[in-house]
Write a protein that holds these residues in place. Structure first.
Motif, PDB file in Angstrom:
ATOM      1  N   LEU A 180     -36.641   9.233  13.119  1.00 29.89           N
ATOM      2  CA  LEU A 180     -37.759   9.388  12.117  1.00 29.89           C
ATOM      3  C   LEU A 180     -37.662  10.410  11.303  1.00 29.89           C
ATOM      4  O   LEU A 180     -37.427  10.076   9.971  1.00 29.89           O
ATOM      5  CB  LEU A 180     -38.933   9.564  13.116  1.00 29.89           C
ATOM      6  CG  LEU A 180     -40.396   9.826  12.393  1.00 29.89           C
ATOM      7  CD1 LEU A 180     -40.719   8.266  11.609  1.00 29.89           C
ATOM      8  CD2 LEU A 180     -41.354  10.249  13.144  1.00 29.89           C
ATOM      9  N   ASN A 181     -37.608  11.650  11.578  1.00 29.92           N
ATOM     10  CA  ASN A 181     -37.523  12.659  10.633  1.00 29.92           C
ATOM     11  C   ASN A 181     -36.418  13.642  11.004  1.00 29.92           C
ATOM     12  O   ASN A 181     -36.799  14.917  11.679  1.00 29.92           O
ATOM     13  CB  ASN A 181     -38.881  13.688  10.205  1.00 29.92           C
ATOM     14  CG  ASN A 181     -39.308  14.049  11.370  1.00 29.92           C
ATOM     15  OD1 ASN A 181     -39.442  13.591  12.488  1.00 29.92           O
ATOM     16  ND2 ASN A 181     -40.013  15.234  11.320  1.00 29.92           N
ATOM     17  N   CYS A 182     -35.326  13.349  11.014  1.00 36.66           N
ATOM     18  CA  CYS A 182     -34.158  14.000  11.581  1.00 36.66           C
ATOM     19  C   CYS A 182     -33.438  15.003  10.651  1.00 36.66           C
ATOM     20  O   CYS A 182     -33.899  14.983   9.349  1.00 36.66           O
ATOM     21  CB  CYS A 182     -32.909  13.150  11.931  1.00 36.66           C
ATOM     22  SG  CYS A 182     -33.478  12.064  13.317  1.00 36.66           S
ATOM     23  N   SER A 183     -32.833  16.144  11.010  1.00 38.03           N
ATOM     24  CA  SER A 183     -32.489  17.276  10.230  1.00 38.03           C
ATOM     25  C   SER A 183     -31.137  17.789  10.746  1.00 38.03           C
ATOM     26  O   SER A 183     -31.034  17.687  12.125  1.00 38.03           O
ATOM     27  CB  SER A 183     -33.609  18.318   9.935  1.00 38.03           C
ATOM     28  OG  SER A 183     -33.772  18.899  11.406  1.00 38.03           O
ATOM     29  N   THR A 184     -30.652  18.620  10.004  1.00 34.54           N
ATOM     30  CA  THR A 184     -29.472  19.702  10.590  1.00 34.54           C
ATOM     31  C   THR A 184     -29.863  21.032   9.885  1.00 34.54           C
ATOM     32  O   THR A 184     -30.246  20.851   8.934  1.00 34.54           O
ATOM     33  CB  THR A 184     -27.978  19.016  10.303  1.00 34.54           C
ATOM     34  OG1 THR A 184     -27.916  19.112   8.731  1.00 34.54           O
ATOM     35  CG2 THR A 184     -27.614  17.738  10.456  1.00 34.54           C
ATOM     36  N   PRO A 185     -29.264  21.928  10.652  1.00 34.13           N
ATOM     37  CA  PRO A 185     -29.473  23.372  10.010  1.00 34.13           C
ATOM     38  C   PRO A 185     -28.365  23.708   8.932  1.00 34.13           C
ATOM     39  O   PRO A 185     -27.429  23.337   8.769  1.00 34.13           O
ATOM     40  CB  PRO A 185     -29.236  24.065  11.255  1.00 34.13           C
ATOM     41  CG  PRO A 185     -28.329  23.574  12.138  1.00 34.13           C
ATOM     42  CD  PRO A 185     -28.595  21.854  11.868  1.00 34.13           C
ATOM     43  N   LEU A 186     -29.246  24.094   7.874  1.00 29.93           N
ATOM     44  CA  LEU A 186     -28.413  24.727   6.626  1.00 29.93           C
ATOM     45  C   LEU A 186     -28.805  26.325   6.603  1.00 29.93           C
ATOM     46  O   LEU A 186     -29.413  26.948   7.297  1.00 29.93           O
ATOM     47  CB  LEU A 186     -28.967  24.187   5.442  1.00 29.93           C
ATOM     48  CG  LEU A 186     -29.075  22.645   5.349  1.00 29.93           C
ATOM     49  CD1 LEU A 186     -29.531  22.275   3.927  1.00 29.93           C
ATOM     50  CD2 LEU A 186     -27.461  22.020   5.339  1.00 29.93           C
ATOM     51  N   MET A 187     -27.539  26.804   6.071  1.00 30.85           N
ATOM     52  CA  MET A 187     -27.664  28.291   5.539  1.00 30.85           C
ATOM     53  C   MET A 187     -27.991  28.431   4.431  1.00 30.85           C
ATOM     54  O   MET A 187     -27.553  28.042   3.301  1.00 30.85           O
ATOM     55  CB  MET A 187     -26.291  29.057   5.909  1.00 30.85           C
ATOM     56  CG  MET A 187     -26.713  30.714   5.931  1.00 30.85           C
ATOM     57  SD  MET A 187     -24.989  31.413   6.564  1.00 30.85           S
ATOM     58  CE  MET A 187     -24.145  31.466   5.080  1.00 30.85           C
ATOM     59  N   TYR A 188     -29.280  29.031   4.153  1.00 30.08           N
ATOM     60  CA  TYR A 188     -30.038  29.429   2.933  1.00 30.08           C
ATOM     61  C   TYR A 188     -29.658  31.173   2.455  1.00 30.08           C
ATOM     62  O   TYR A 188     -29.485  31.891   3.457  1.00 30.08           O
ATOM     63  CB  TYR A 188     -31.461  29.619   3.057  1.00 30.08           C
ATOM     64  CG  TYR A 188     -31.879  28.065   3.510  1.00 30.08           C
ATOM     65  CD1 TYR A 188     -31.917  27.228   2.339  1.00 30.08           C
ATOM     66  CD2 TYR A 188     -32.055  27.595   4.813  1.00 30.08           C
ATOM     67  CE1 TYR A 188     -32.442  25.921   2.561  1.00 30.08           C
ATOM     68  CE2 TYR A 188     -32.526  26.266   5.136  1.00 30.08           C
ATOM     69  CZ  TYR A 188     -32.727  25.422   3.915  1.00 30.08           C
ATOM     70  OH  TYR A 188     -32.771  23.991   4.320  1.00 30.08           O
ATOM     71  N   ILE A 189     -29.051  31.324   1.246  1.00 29.41           N
ATOM     72  CA  ILE A 189     -28.629  32.697   0.771  1.00 29.41           C
ATOM     73  C   ILE A 189     -29.576  33.067  -0.477  1.00 29.41           C
ATOM     74  O   ILE A 189     -30.191  32.162  -1.129  1.00 29.41           O
ATOM     75  CB  ILE A 189     -27.375  32.584   0.513  1.00 29.41           C
ATOM     76  CG1 ILE A 189     -26.983  31.767  -0.740  1.00 29.41           C
ATOM     77  CG2 ILE A 189     -26.268  32.136   1.712  1.00 29.41           C
ATOM     78  CD1 ILE A 189     -25.682  31.807  -1.181  1.00 29.41           C
ATOM     79  N   ASN A 190     -29.709  34.358  -0.363  1.00 27.58           N
ATOM     80  CA  ASN A 190     -30.494  35.154  -1.279  1.00 27.58           C
ATOM     81  C   ASN A 190     -29.227  35.362  -2.307  1.00 27.58           C
ATOM     82  O   ASN A 190     -28.546  36.430  -2.009  1.00 27.58           O
ATOM     83  CB  ASN A 190     -31.263  36.161  -0.911  1.00 27.58           C
ATOM     84  CG  ASN A 190     -31.909  37.097  -2.071  1.00 27.58           C
ATOM     85  OD1 ASN A 190     -31.483  37.066  -3.281  1.00 27.58           O
ATOM     86  ND2 ASN A 190     -33.055  37.796  -1.597  1.00 27.58           N
ATOM     87  N   ARG A 191     -29.242  34.541  -3.494  1.00 26.19           N
ATOM     88  CA  ARG A 191     -28.182  34.801  -4.408  1.00 26.19           C
ATOM     89  C   ARG A 191     -28.130  36.043  -5.073  1.00 26.19           C
ATOM     90  O   ARG A 191     -27.428  36.604  -5.384  1.00 26.19           O
ATOM     91  CB  ARG A 191     -27.957  33.578  -5.470  1.00 26.19           C
ATOM     92  CG  ARG A 191     -27.654  32.223  -4.579  1.00 26.19           C
ATOM     93  CD  ARG A 191     -27.898  30.972  -5.497  1.00 26.19           C
ATOM     94  NE  ARG A 191     -27.287  31.043  -6.654  1.00 26.19           N
ATOM     95  CZ  ARG A 191     -26.090  30.869  -7.128  1.00 26.19           C
ATOM     96  NH1 ARG A 191     -25.037  30.373  -6.063  1.00 26.19           N
ATOM     97  NH2 ARG A 191     -25.341  30.943  -8.273  1.00 26.19           N
ATOM     98  N   ASP A 192     -29.452  36.563  -5.338  1.00 21.64           N
ATOM     99  CA  ASP A 192     -29.616  37.860  -6.041  1.00 21.64           C
ATOM    100  C   ASP A 192     -28.935  38.886  -5.349  1.00 21.64           C
ATOM    101  O   ASP A 192     -28.381  40.017  -5.759  1.00 21.64           O
ATOM    102  CB  ASP A 192     -31.139  38.235  -6.278  1.00 21.64           C
ATOM    103  CG  ASP A 192     -31.699  37.246  -7.381  1.00 21.64           C
ATOM    104  OD1 ASP A 192     -31.004  36.502  -8.009  1.00 21.64           O
ATOM    105  OD2 ASP A 192     -32.955  36.805  -7.058  1.00 21.64           O
ATOM    106  N   LEU A 193     -29.310  38.923  -3.836  1.00 24.97           N
ATOM    107  CA  LEU A 193     -28.588  40.056  -3.143  1.00 24.97           C
ATOM    108  C   LEU A 193     -27.090  39.900  -2.990  1.00 24.97           C
ATOM    109  O   LEU A 193     -26.467  41.095  -3.039  1.00 24.97           O
ATOM    110  CB  LEU A 193     -29.251  39.887  -1.641  1.00 24.97           C
ATOM    111  CG  LEU A 193     -30.405  40.493  -1.417  1.00 24.97           C
ATOM    112  CD1 LEU A 193     -31.027  40.234   0.062  1.00 24.97           C
ATOM    113  CD2 LEU A 193     -30.765  41.859  -1.733  1.00 24.97           C
ATOM    114  N   PHE A 194     -26.631  38.618  -3.022  1.00 32.55           N
ATOM    115  CA  PHE A 194     -25.115  38.411  -2.919  1.00 32.55           C
ATOM    116  C   PHE A 194     -24.569  39.172  -4.495  1.00 32.55           C
ATOM    117  O   PHE A 194     -23.739  39.809  -4.129  1.00 32.55           O
ATOM    118  CB  PHE A 194     -24.958  37.198  -3.093  1.00 32.55           C
ATOM    119  CG  PHE A 194     -24.566  36.533  -1.689  1.00 32.55           C
ATOM    120  CD1 PHE A 194     -23.235  36.031  -1.212  1.00 32.55           C
ATOM    121  CD2 PHE A 194     -25.501  36.567  -0.510  1.00 32.55           C
ATOM    122  CE1 PHE A 194     -23.093  35.377   0.008  1.00 32.55           C
ATOM    123  CE2 PHE A 194     -25.244  35.863   0.559  1.00 32.55           C
ATOM    124  CZ  PHE A 194     -23.999  35.653   1.031  1.00 32.55           C
TER     125      PHE A 194
END
Length: 324
Positions: free
Chosen positions: A47-61
């Motif tokens: 129905l509403n499936c997902s996988t985990p992603l890694m989100y990043i704060n590009r400013d901190l990088f």
């Protein structure tokens, strides 16, 4: 337990009587069908499936001298980046994590560990690989470059103080709308293995209902999982399409052309997504795993080996009591 108890209808009964629908079965993403197939048959549809992603704060990088266009691909690289980002300030953290059940499974698998045997009767969680995984995350907390918590995740993730976090595909829209920093996304890091769990929800039919109700339920399932409706669901929620034809529709393709971050979860679905453990007493076992994890991460000087050894023993009692 509901699967073992035969609570769900084998949908093959209806599929075999519906040649028009059966001809479209291959249109579902294969890994979603695999994830809903048990000894009793095909018990559900995605129905509403997902996988985990890694989100990043590009400013901190950028502030830490890191390239946000080349985010970490392994947990060792996450640690190295987090250590560099920590130099930006005491209230800045390289990686945030909590007690999300499916991510805990992913960490174990990615470090080469296993949780439970294929038949669900034997615990496998106490191993050098799982000890290494838990020690890795505990070390990050102990050194102050990772932050662990059981609540307040949304606030932290939007605070601008977290450089990396792993969350559901379904979080992408929320973070895009609310983050005040330059938001990036990438696939979930691997280590020994590249593997991610399939999350979200599926739809099932109860086997004990009257036949007329089940016939009506079958028509509803077909309606709910049609190309048009799974496309509409994905557009409205940010979750993945259940069908390949919906994924290939101009509307979904435009989203990924406009924002390639939305394509990442489909990359993982094709390459590394697997079903989560499901065996009879697993909810109870997983609650024990989560409790042990919280103990180890909230008290980062505790002996991970001893915690996992005791967890393994206590969880095996649960399996033995259920099956024997």
């Amino acid at each position: 337990m509901v699967v073992d108890g035969g609570a769900f209808q084998d949908l093959n009964y209806f599929i075999d009587k519906d040649p028009e629908f059966k001809a479209t079965l291959d249109d579902f993403w294969p890994r979603f069908i695999q994830a809903n197939t048990y000894e009793q048959g095909l018990l559900g549809f995605p129905l509403n499936c997902s996988t985990p992603l890694m989100y990043i704060n590009r400013d901190l990088f950028r502030q830490a001298g890191l390239d946000p266009d080349n985010p970490p691909k392994t947990w060792n690289e996450v640690y190295a980046a987090a250590k560099q980002i920590k130099t930006l300030g005491e209230d800045i953290f390289g990686y945030r994590f909590g007690v999300d059940d499916w991510l805990l499974e992913a960490y174990i698998w990615q470090f080469g560990g296993q949780i439970i045997s294929e038949d669900g009767r034997e615990m496998l969680i106490y191993s050098p690989e799982t000890v290494a995984a838990w020690n890795f995350f505990q070390k990050g907390v102990r050194e102050g470059i990772f932050i662990f918590g059981v609540s307040g995740g949304n606030e932290l993730d939007l605070s601008g103080r977290i450089a990396m976090v792993v969350r559901s595909t379904g979080s992408l829209g929320y973070l895009k709308q609310n983050a005040k920093f330059d938001l990036g996304a990438t696939t979930m890091p691997g280590q020994v293995k590249e593997v991610v769990p399939i999350g979200g929800a599926n739809v099932f039919m109860f086997s004990a209902r009257p036949q007329a109700e089940k016939e009506a339920a079958w028509e509803f399932l077909k309606f709910l999982t049609s190309t048009e409706n799974t496309k509409r669901w994905s557009l409205a929620t940010g979750y993945m399409t259940s069908r390949i034809s919906a994924f290939e529709s101009p509307e979904i393709q435009k989203i990924m052309t406009d924002d390639p971050r939305f394509a990442l979860t489909y990359q993982q679905l094709r390459d590394s997504a697997v079903r989560r453990p499901w065996y009879g007493p697993y909810p109870e076992v997983h609650a024990m795993i989560t409790s042990a994890w919280e103990d180890a991460m909230s008290n980062p000087t505790k002996d991970v080996d001893a915690i996992l050894k005791n967890l393994h023993k206590e969880a095996q009692y649960v399996l033995d009591d259920y099956y024997f």
